[in-house]
Scaffold this active site. Sequence first.
Site, PDB file in Angstrom:
ATOM      1  CB  SER A   1      -2.780  -3.866   2.245  1.00 20.25           C
ATOM      2  OG  SER A   1      -3.566  -4.417   1.211  1.00 20.25           O
TER       3      SER A   1
ATOM      4  CE1 TYR B   1      -2.380   0.427  -1.123  1.00 21.24           C
ATOM      5  CE2 TYR B   1      -2.866  -1.839  -1.752  1.00 21.24           C
ATOM      6  CZ  TYR B   1      -3.027  -0.769  -0.886  1.00 21.24           C
ATOM      7  OH  TYR B   1      -3.835  -0.911   0.225  1.00 21.24           O
TER       8      TYR B   1
END
Length: 248
Positions: free
Chosen positions: A143, A156
């Site tokens: 990501s 995250y």
Amino acid sequence: MMSSALQGKVALVTGASSGIGEATARALAAEGAAVAIAARRVDRLRALADELTAAGAKVHVLELDVTDQAAVAEAVRSTVAALGGLDVLVNNAGLMLLGPIEDADTTDWTRMVDTNLLGLMYMTREALPHLLRGKGTVVQMSSMAGRVVTRFAGVYQATKFAVNAFSETLRQEVTERGVRVVVIEPGTTDTELRGHITHAPTKAAYEERISRLRKLESTDIAEAVRYAVTAPPHVTVNEIFIRPTDQA
């Protein structure tokens, strides 16, 4: 009409019941690959399998929770048995549970570490003997959060930074043996991922912020995967960082 760039190859895609995983399975099947599609929502997988089979692809459906190490081993074994090998692994399954670190619900943390990081590690470990045998490719869905740190995404981001570190270590260990390691780092993409957020104020703020963006589509990321895995064998696209034009 199907291409033949991946004819005779077998790909396993996790998190294939929606979003990037579903789009990636379609893209790889369109290039001629036989595809194993894995996720927990098997009804969605069966619908996708029907679609791909009707288009001429060979498909193997796997009900899989990547946090279950024994189930991961069985999924790889089953794929090899059903489709004849394993050449491309796409580790796409993941969760994004945003929120402040202060007073956090730590079950969000363990869910993300178990899925985003350990699940990816388990899948990579089990697939590696087959990828080494056939000089295959592993694609790790990281990501933008594996590069850029913002508030309210601490764990995250930690999982995605860890994915990047794990993947670069893997690359150094296997690249001279012909295995390609590809890391894809999408920015904001229009998928179900943000629907998982359990911290209501963070979810509302995130939705408001991204409402001003022309978001990436799942097909944009699938195209990046397709590009990387269909490169000539002597070429490794190690990293693709892809963001919406509007995202600063």
